[in-house]
Write an enzyme that holds these catalytic residues in place. Structure first.
Site, PDB file in Angstrom:
ATOM      1  CD  GLU A 119      34.658  60.138  42.082  1.00 17.50           C
ATOM      2  OE1 GLU A 119      34.857  60.078  40.867  1.00 17.50           O
ATOM      3  OE2 GLU A 119      34.236  59.166  42.764  1.00 17.50           O
ATOM      4  CB  CYS A 145      30.956  57.732  36.722  1.00 19.58           C
ATOM      5  SG  CYS A 145      30.018  58.101  38.215  1.00 19.58           S
ATOM      6  CB  CYS A 176      31.134  61.057  40.502  1.00 21.51           C
ATOM      7  SG  CYS A 176      30.951  59.574  41.520  1.00 21.51           S
ATOM      8  CB  THR A 179      45.889  20.501  41.943  1.00 19.57           C
ATOM      9  OG1 THR A 179      46.978  20.659  41.029  1.00 19.57           O
ATOM     10  CG2 THR A 179      46.204  21.254  43.224  1.00 19.57           C
ATOM     11  CG  LEU A 187      41.192  25.791  46.237  1.00 17.59           C
ATOM     12  CD1 LEU A 187      40.590  25.706  44.833  1.00 17.59           C
ATOM     13  CD2 LEU A 187      42.684  26.076  46.163  1.00 17.59           C
ATOM     14  NE  ARG A 220      44.142  28.221  55.172  1.00 15.87           N
ATOM     15  CZ  ARG A 220      43.879  27.676  53.984  1.00 15.87           C
ATOM     16  NH1 ARG A 220      42.639  27.645  53.521  1.00 15.87           N
ATOM     17  NH2 ARG A 220      44.853  27.186  53.245  1.00 15.87           N
ATOM     18  CB  SER A 224      37.099  17.192  31.265  1.00 19.40           C
ATOM     19  OG  SER A 224      38.124  16.230  31.419  1.00 19.40           O
ATOM     20  N   GLY A 270      47.479  22.379  39.013  1.00 17.92           N
ATOM     21  CA  GLY A 270      48.884  22.041  38.937  1.00 17.92           C
ATOM     22  C   GLY A 270      49.553  22.398  37.620  1.00 17.92           C
TER      23      GLY A 270
END
Length: 371
Positions: free
Chosen positions: A53, A76, A85, A197, A205, A208, A224, A299
């Site tokens: 805003e 807000c 705002c 995985t 990860l 790109r 774990s 996975g």
């Protein structure tokens, strides 16, 4: 209302330009219209930056007096990183405000509407509400649950295989589908895979995409017991972004110390009866870090674990036009699974897209069982 919807759709298009960049705050766009013409527009670019805003009203200048403001979220009415705002809108002399959807944040939640109406402005909510809700679905979920919104993503063949019987999986889908997947990485706060995985694929990860500026989500590995080797690419110190290993007390202290030397954080969480990381505890811990969205990429056991405890909110399933076959070839979702079809997870308002040579089916979860 058609002309009003046109201006709101422009505000939504502006908001999408910052999708992901404003987290943990919502993405918001705004348009100022005088005599049927746009005289100012803006969007919230980053958390802590001027709100949409404010940008739109500054662009409009004196043309804002008596004009109509279209904004994708209820303005807000509280002091945060920036001033309210509502006060800026009133001071600018705006005569009418359309907003798409109310803000569930308890600091706002109707107070913005009330303040503007009390100042004599005409205020109306609900214009293009469904589009606005979808745009900020991560924020709405996070602000009402204190947990991140979970998106499950996988790529499979038409017969539901994610690899051949020998484990070969690169690449099931084509370049266009893979790039589409990276657009999702670009808007989420965190991305997660399981130890299996990480070991099998050794992924980075990262995000790109063709554009110069991209977001690299926080990388999370469920491990774990400390099975992922220390030379995994996820643990490289020159990789952009941060990696966290979510683990349990079963991880050897020496392994934790070695990860720390590589600037990798370990997050020790309670274990389930099967000695896996407690996923509810994980989401609560991520929520405390203001992580509003989590992309789970696999996975199969990891995806199945999230489904089994009912933590998946949305699915992105890429399907390639090929048949792999093989009784032992893996599928995308393992875990316990439902006993009956009535307990199966179903999608609401599923969208089917053609992405290059592949297909993307995505939608939100509306049903399913919990173990």
């Amino acid at each position: 209302m058609e002309k009003h919807a046109t201006f709101m759709k422009r505000a939504l298009a502006l908001a999408r330009q910052a999708e992901g960049w404003t987290s943990p705050n919502p993405a918001v766009g705004a348009v100022v219209v005088q005599a049927g013409q746009i005289v100012g527009e803006g969007y919230h670019r980053r958390a802590g930056a001027p709100h949409a805003e404010v940008e739109a009203l500054q662009a409009a200048g004196e043309a804002a007096r008596g004009a109509t403001l279209y904004v994708t979220l209820e303005p807000c009415n509280h002091h945060g990183r920036t001033p309210p705002c509502t006060e800026v809108i009133v001071s600018a002399g705006i005569g009418r405000v359309f907003y798409a959807i109310g803000d569930p944040n308890p600091h706002v939640a109707g107070r913005g509407h009330e303040r503007l109406a009390a100042a004599g402005l005409t205020v109306q909510g609900g214009l293009c509400a469904d589009e606005a809700r979808h745009l900020n679905r991560f924020f709405f979920h996070y602000i009402t649950t204190d947990r991140p919104y979970v998106v499950a993503k996988f790529a499979a063949s038409l017969d539901g295989k994610t690899a051949t019987r020998t484990g070969h999986s690169q690449w099931i889908t084509g370049p266009a589908a893979r790039e589409k997947g990276h657009t999702l990485r670009n808007i989420v706060d965190a991305i997660l895979i399981g130890a299996g995985t990480a070991i099998a694929d050794d992924p980075q990860l990262t995000t790109r995409l063709p554009q110069a500026e991209v977001r690299h989500p926080l990388r999370i590995v469920l491990d774990s017991r400390g099975r992922v080797p220390l030379d995994a690419r996820l643990f490289r110190t020159d990789l952009p972004g941060q990696t966290v290993v979510a683990t349990t007390a079963a991880m050897p202290p020496a392994h934790q110390a070695a990860l720390k030397q590589r600037e990798v954080e370990t997050l020790t969480l309670p274990a389930t009866p099967t000695s896996r990381v407690d996923l509810v505890a994980l989401l609560e811990a991520l929520g405390q870090r203001q992580i509003t969205s989590l992309l789970v990429e696999g996975g199969g056991q990891t995806l199945g674990a999230f489904f089994d405890v009912g933590l998946v909110n949305e699915i992105w399933a890429f399907l390639a036009p090929l048949i792999i076959g093989g009784e032992t070839a893996p599928g995308p979702v393992a875990g316990c699974g439902p006993a009956t079809l009535a307990e199966a997870f179903r999608l609401q308002q599923a969208i089917v897209e053609t992405v290059g040579q592949d297909f993307l089916i995505r939608g939100t979860i509306v049903s399913g069982f919990k173990t």
